[in-house]
Design a protein around this motif. Structure first.
Motif, PDB file in Angstrom:
ATOM      1  N   THR A   1       9.653  36.824  42.028  1.00 57.57           N
ATOM      2  CA  THR A   1      10.810  36.143  42.623  1.00 57.57           C
ATOM      3  C   THR A   1      11.196  34.920  41.802  1.00 57.57           C
ATOM      4  OG1 THR A   1      10.270  36.906  44.856  1.00 57.57           O
ATOM      5  CG2 THR A   1      11.644  34.938  44.672  1.00 57.57           C
ATOM      6  N   GLU A   2      10.200  34.135  41.392  1.00 56.23           N
ATOM      7  CA  GLU A   2      10.490  32.942  40.594  1.00 56.23           C
ATOM      8  C   GLU A   2      11.138  33.309  39.265  1.00 56.23           C
ATOM      9  OE1 GLU A   2       9.629  29.388  38.008  1.00 56.23           O
ATOM     10  OE2 GLU A   2       9.317  31.526  37.713  1.00 56.23           O
TER      11      GLU A   2
ATOM     12  N   ALA B   1      24.111  40.761  45.138  1.00 60.82           N
ATOM     13  CA  ALA B   1      24.176  42.159  45.565  1.00 60.82           C
ATOM     14  C   ALA B   1      23.743  43.093  44.436  1.00 60.82           C
ATOM     15  CB  ALA B   1      25.598  42.493  46.023  1.00 60.82           C
ATOM     16  N   LEU B   2      24.147  42.769  43.205  1.00 63.99           N
ATOM     17  CA  LEU B   2      23.714  43.579  42.065  1.00 63.99           C
ATOM     18  C   LEU B   2      22.195  43.536  41.908  1.00 63.99           C
ATOM     19  CD1 LEU B   2      26.265  42.935  39.156  1.00 63.99           C
ATOM     20  CD2 LEU B   2      25.919  45.046  40.439  1.00 63.99           C
ATOM     21  N   MET B   3      21.603  42.364  42.143  1.00 64.02           N
ATOM     22  CA  MET B   3      20.144  42.251  42.061  1.00 64.02           C
ATOM     23  C   MET B   3      19.458  43.124  43.107  1.00 64.02           C
ATOM     24  SD  MET B   3      19.562  38.180  41.456  1.00 64.02           S
ATOM     25  CE  MET B   3      19.899  37.401  39.877  1.00 64.02           C
ATOM     26  N   ILE B   4      20.045  43.155  44.308  1.00 70.22           N
ATOM     27  CA  ILE B   4      19.478  43.997  45.367  1.00 70.22           C
ATOM     28  C   ILE B   4      19.515  45.463  44.955  1.00 70.22           C
ATOM     29  CG2 ILE B   4      19.821  44.814  47.730  1.00 70.22           C
ATOM     30  CD1 ILE B   4      20.840  42.022  48.426  1.00 70.22           C
ATOM     31  N   VAL B   5      20.651  45.894  44.421  1.00 64.55           N
ATOM     32  CA  VAL B   5      20.797  47.284  43.999  1.00 64.55           C
ATOM     33  C   VAL B   5      19.859  47.589  42.839  1.00 64.55           C
ATOM     34  CG1 VAL B   5      22.407  48.914  42.949  1.00 64.55           C
ATOM     35  CG2 VAL B   5      23.156  47.484  44.852  1.00 64.55           C
TER      36      VAL B   5
ATOM     37  N   VAL C   1       9.897  44.561  44.893  1.00 65.04           N
ATOM     38  CA  VAL C   1      10.405  43.925  46.118  1.00 65.04           C
ATOM     39  C   VAL C   1      10.997  42.556  45.786  1.00 65.04           C
ATOM     40  CG1 VAL C   1       9.776  43.071  48.405  1.00 65.04           C
ATOM     41  CG2 VAL C   1       8.784  45.197  47.569  1.00 65.04           C
ATOM     42  N   ALA C   2      10.419  41.884  44.786  1.00 69.22           N
ATOM     43  CA  ALA C   2      10.992  40.614  44.344  1.00 69.22           C
ATOM     44  C   ALA C   2      12.410  40.809  43.828  1.00 69.22           C
ATOM     45  CB  ALA C   2      10.114  39.988  43.261  1.00 69.22           C
ATOM     46  N   LEU C   3      12.624  41.903  43.112  1.00 66.92           N
ATOM     47  CA  LEU C   3      13.964  42.219  42.630  1.00 66.92           C
ATOM     48  C   LEU C   3      14.905  42.532  43.779  1.00 66.92           C
ATOM     49  CD1 LEU C   3      13.206  44.483  39.534  1.00 66.92           C
ATOM     50  CD2 LEU C   3      14.562  42.394  39.496  1.00 66.92           C
TER      51      LEU C   3
END
Length: 431
Positions: free
Chosen positions: A17-18, A238-242, A138-140
Motif C-alpha cells: 500500500t505504501e 478507480a484504475l488502481m482498483i481495476v 489486495v494493496a493494489l
C-alpha cells in the motif's frame, strides 16, 4: 496450509500500500513541495534503490534475530518512517523518510517470505507464495485506492498516516499471532553461491525487466491517465482498483496456467501481453481519441494487472524451484532484483515524461517488456547428479521435456510446473 501465513500477507499488504499509493498522490506532493511531478516520482526510485542495494546485507546483519521479533521490529520501524513522511516539512526530509521506509520494508518482505516457507509443507509452497503475494494484490485493489482517496480528500500527508496505522496494526498482529520460528543462518555465502549459477542469473534478469517495464508506467499513472483519458485523482484511483483486481484474479489462477502450459510459456505470454497493452496505452495517450479513451483504459488496466501479476508469481515460483535448498536466499535475491527494477523504472519513466511527454512513458515500458522476453530461459532446477557420478549436470532448458544425450545414456528432464519442484528422471541405457 498454516492459517498464520495470512498474518504475513497483512504485512505485504501494508508495504505494498505504501509503495503503490505514491503514484496516486504525486501531483499533490509536487505542488506542496514546489517541485515537478517527475522529480517527485524519484521518491519511488529512492525507495526501490535503497531496498535493492541495502536489503540483502541488512537482512544478513539481523540473521540471528528470530523472525517474529524481526518482523515486529521491521513493521514498527516502517510505521515510524511513514510518520516522518507525513510530517516532512520539505522534499529533503521526505526523501530521508523514504530511505528509512525502504529499510523497514526490506527487513520485512524477504524474512516474511522465508517464514511463510518455514510454516508450510514443501508441497504447499506455491499456495503460500500466492497468499503472501496476495497481500500485495489486495494493496493494489484496496490499499492504494483507499490511500489515494484519503489523500485527495484530506491531503497527501493523510495517505502516509493511513500507512502508519496499517504498519502498527501489522506489528501487533505479527507479535501476538505468529508462532516462534528459529532464526536462519547467515545467508551471505548462500547468496554468492546462487549468483554464480547461470539459471539464477537469468531468473533475476527476468524479475528486473518485468518490474522495470511495469513501474516505468505505474509510477506515472496519474499524468499518463490524465493525458490518455482525462482522468483526475478519482479516476486514477478507480484504475488502481481495476489494475489490482486483475492481479488478484491472476494470483488465484496462475498456478493452473503454469500446470497446463509451463512456467516459460506463462512468463513469455505475460511479458508479450504487457508489451502489447502498453503499446495500446501509448497510442491512446498520443491520439486522445474520445471514444477509445472512455472505453479502453479500464479493461486495459485489468489485463495489465493480470499479466504483471502472473509474471510476478511465476518468477517467485521459478526462483524457489531453482534453489529448493536455499529458498530464502533465492527469494531475497528476487526481491532485490524486483526493487532494482522498480528504481530504474521510476527513473527511466521520469526521463521519458520530462523529456518527451506522457505518451513516451508506455512506449519505454513496452520496449523493456519485449526485451525481457529474451531472458526467459532455464526455468527448471538443475538436475541432481546421477548415483555414482561426481559431475553435476547442466541446468535444463524449459519448457517441456527434452533429452540430453551422453556417454552414460540419456537423461530425460521434465518440468512439473504446477509446483515449485521439477521432477528429474534419469534413464540409463544398458550396453
Amino acid at each position: 496450509m498454516n492459517p498464520r501465513i495470512y498474518l504475513l500477507a497483512l504485512g505485504t499488504f501494508t508495504v505494498g500500500t505504501e509503495g503503490y499509493v505514491i503514484a496516486g498522490v504525486l501531483p499533490s506532493v509536487a505542488h506542496d513541495m514546489h517541485t515537478s511531478v517527475s522529480l517527485c516520482g524519484q521518491l519511488v526510485t529512492v525507495f526501490a534503490l535503497v531496498y535493492a542495494l541495502a536489503g540483502p546485507p541488512l537482512i544478513g546483519l539481523f540473521h540471528q534475530v528470530r523472525p517474529r521479533r524481526l518482523l515486529t521490529g521491521a513493521a514498527l520501524f516502517f510505521a515510524a518512517a511513514n510518520a516522518l513522511a507525513a510530517l516532512a516539512p520539505d522534499y529533503a526530509v521526505l526523501v530521508a523518510a523514504r530511505v528509512l521506509a525502504a529499510l523497514g520494508a526490506a527487513l520485512f518482505a524477504a524474512p516474511a517470505a522465508a517464514t511463510a516457507a518455514a510454516l508450510c509443507a514443501p508441497d504447499e509452497l506455491p499456495r503460500a507464495i500466492s497468499v503472501t503475494a496476495g497481500g500485495n494484490a489486495v494493496a493494489l485493489t484496496l490499499g492504494a485506492p483507499i490511500g489515494t482517496v484519503i489523500g485527495s480528500a484530506l491531503g497527501w500527508r493523510a495517505s502516509f498516516w493511513f500507512v502508519t496505522l496499517l504498519a502498527v496494526a501489522t506489528a501487533i498482529a505479527v507479535r501476538t499471532g505468529l508462532p516462534a520460528v528459529p532464526a536462519g543462518g547467515n545467508p551471505a555465502a548462500g547468496r554468492l553461491n546462487l549468483l554464480r549459477r547461470t539459471p539464477i542469473r537469468w531468473g533475476l534478469a527476468t524479475t528486473f525487466g518485468l518490474f522495470l517495464a511495469a513501474y516505468c508506467v505505474y509510477t506515472y499513472l496519474d499524468p499518463v491517465a490524465h493525458r490518455a483519458a482525462g482522468l483526475g485523482s478519482t479516476g486514477v484511483a478507480a484504475l488502481m482498483i481495476v489494475f489490482g483486481a486483475g492481479g488478484l484474479l491472476a494470483g488465484r489462477a496462475v498456478s493452473g496456467l503454469i500446470a497446463r502450459h509451463g512456467l516459460a510459456r506463462v512468463l513469455r505470454g505475460a511479458l508479450t501481453l504487457i508489451a502489447g497493452l502498453l503499446t495500446v496505452l501509448a497510442a491512446l495517450t498520443a491520439t486522445r481519441t474520445p471514444l477509445l479513451a472512455t472505453a479502453v483504459p479500464f479493461p486495459l488496466m485489468f489485463a495489465f494487472g493480470a499479466a504483471w501479476w502472473s509474471g510476478g508469481i511465476s518468477q517467485q515460483t521459478r526462483l524457489a524451484g531453482l534453489a529448493p535448498a536455499q529458498r530464502a536466499q533465492a527469494l531475497g535475491l528476487h526481491f532485490s532484483a524486483q526493487f532494482l527494477g522498480v528504481a530504474v523504472g521510476g527513473g527511466l519513466g521520469g526521463l521519458a515524461l520530462s523529456g518527451v511527454g506522457p505518451a513516451a512513458v508506455p512506449v519505454v515500458g513496452a520496449a523493456v517488456a519485449l526485451l525481457t522476453v529474451l531472458s526467459v530461459r532455464r526455468v527448471t532446477p538443475e538436475p541432481a547428479p546421477a548415483r555414482g557420478s561426481e559431475r553435476e549436470p547442466a541446468a535444463a532448458e524449459a519448457p517441456g521435456d527434452r533429452r540430453v544425450g551422453g556417454r552414460g545414456g540419456a537423461r530425460r528432464v521434465s518440468e512439473s510446473a504446477g509446483s515449485c519442484r521439477s521432477a528429474v528422471h534419469v534413464r540409463r541405457s544398458e550396453r
